[in-house]
Write a protein that holds these residues in place. Sequence first.
Motif, PDB file in Angstrom:
ATOM      1  N   ALA A 131      49.919  32.281 -15.707  1.00  0.00           N
ATOM      2  CA  ALA A 131      50.452  30.939 -16.646  1.00  0.00           C
ATOM      3  C   ALA A 131      49.339  29.818 -16.830  1.00  0.00           C
ATOM      4  O   ALA A 131      48.715  29.239 -16.075  1.00  0.00           O
ATOM      5  N   ASP A 132      49.869  29.272 -17.346  1.00  0.00           N
ATOM      6  CA  ASP A 132      49.609  27.696 -18.395  1.00  0.00           C
ATOM      7  C   ASP A 132      49.598  26.994 -17.072  1.00  0.00           C
ATOM      8  O   ASP A 132      50.118  26.867 -16.722  1.00  0.00           O
ATOM      9  N   GLY A 133      48.068  26.601 -16.427  1.00  0.00           N
ATOM     10  CA  GLY A 133      47.884  25.269 -15.164  1.00  0.00           C
ATOM     11  C   GLY A 133      48.519  25.596 -14.159  1.00  0.00           C
ATOM     12  O   GLY A 133      48.471  25.238 -12.786  1.00  0.00           O
ATOM     13  N   SER A 134      47.767  27.103 -14.120  1.00  0.00           N
ATOM     14  CA  SER A 134      47.992  27.160 -12.985  1.00  0.00           C
ATOM     15  C   SER A 134      47.032  26.911 -11.750  1.00  0.00           C
ATOM     16  O   SER A 134      45.504  26.511 -11.877  1.00  0.00           O
ATOM     17  N   ASN A 177      38.470  26.619 -20.709  1.00  0.00           N
ATOM     18  CA  ASN A 177      39.095  26.338 -19.628  1.00  0.00           C
ATOM     19  C   ASN A 177      40.916  27.005 -20.144  1.00  0.00           C
ATOM     20  O   ASN A 177      41.515  26.383 -20.812  1.00  0.00           O
ATOM     21  N   VAL A 178      40.588  28.782 -20.542  1.00  0.00           N
ATOM     22  CA  VAL A 178      41.556  29.164 -21.379  1.00  0.00           C
ATOM     23  C   VAL A 178      42.940  28.815 -21.057  1.00  0.00           C
ATOM     24  O   VAL A 178      44.212  28.553 -21.482  1.00  0.00           O
ATOM     25  N   LYS A 179      42.956  29.203 -19.977  1.00  0.00           N
ATOM     26  CA  LYS A 179      44.976  28.859 -19.231  1.00  0.00           C
ATOM     27  C   LYS A 179      44.973  27.716 -18.541  1.00  0.00           C
ATOM     28  O   LYS A 179      46.031  27.327 -17.540  1.00  0.00           O
ATOM     29  N   ASN A 180      43.676  26.428 -18.920  1.00  0.00           N
ATOM     30  CA  ASN A 180      43.988  24.956 -17.928  1.00  0.00           C
ATOM     31  C   ASN A 180      44.030  25.277 -16.250  1.00  0.00           C
ATOM     32  O   ASN A 180      44.628  24.124 -15.702  1.00  0.00           O
TER      33      ASN A 180
END
Length: 276
Positions: A131-134, A177-180
């Motif tokens: 998930a985004d921000g993991s 950073n694709v998924k932050n």
Amino acid sequence: MKKLLFTLVLLLSVGLLAACGSSSEGENAEGEKKEINFGATAGPYSDMVTKAIKPILEEKGYTVTVTEFSDYIQPNMALSTGDIDANLFQHLVYLESFAKEHQLELSEVVSVPTAPMGIYSNTFASLDEVADGSSIAIPNDPTNAARAFLILQDAGLITLDPDVSSLTVSEKNVLENVKNLKFEPIEAAQLPRAVESVDLAAVPGNFALAAEMNLLDALQLENMPDQYRNRVAVKTADLDAQFVKDIKEAVESAEFEETIDAEFEGFGKPEWMTNR
């Protein structure tokens, strides 16, 4: 006179036998070394020496003792002082850096299959689910951190600056950073525990095995650069010794690879082994 002559001959014979016994300790009649004290860190690499290397050397007539170490400093210090004859625990980058820092004359003999770093998670079943921000725990030492960033790039989760050496890349060299992902640097030895508390963790293979993790449970294993594969090392002065040549021959044998395939599942093989 005859008695005196007999006594002198007897004393000379005993002296010669004693001299031969003292000079040949650990050696055969030709003066070749036949006893090897092999140092390795406790765990998979002492197991590799015991299961995959020692039996082959014993077939060649050597007596092999395996000395286990619990840190990454003493195996090289013991090698430099002659307390051990060879060691197996380190990759080339560490060997060269350690030898330079401590002014030691140590050299690699041959690289061996090595437990790869992997990305592990109890949160996601695959990298596609990330998930985004993991959050991801990574090693806090520069060498292993660089390896973690390379795995993430191979997985398509980040893009690194191509102008920076793969051996020294860091978070500041992340261009995309694709998924932050949020990077959380911690001690490498603590990374297996971190799997419980963060979304992802980049765990070096030796620490994963020490924590009884299955290498094949990783969401992604590193495509390990050969510089990061562990090596057999000896004192540079011993490089041309017969026992060192026999160690190299043992590691390069088909018997060694058969043991690796049976006992060390998931270990990444060096280029010389995959290309032959």
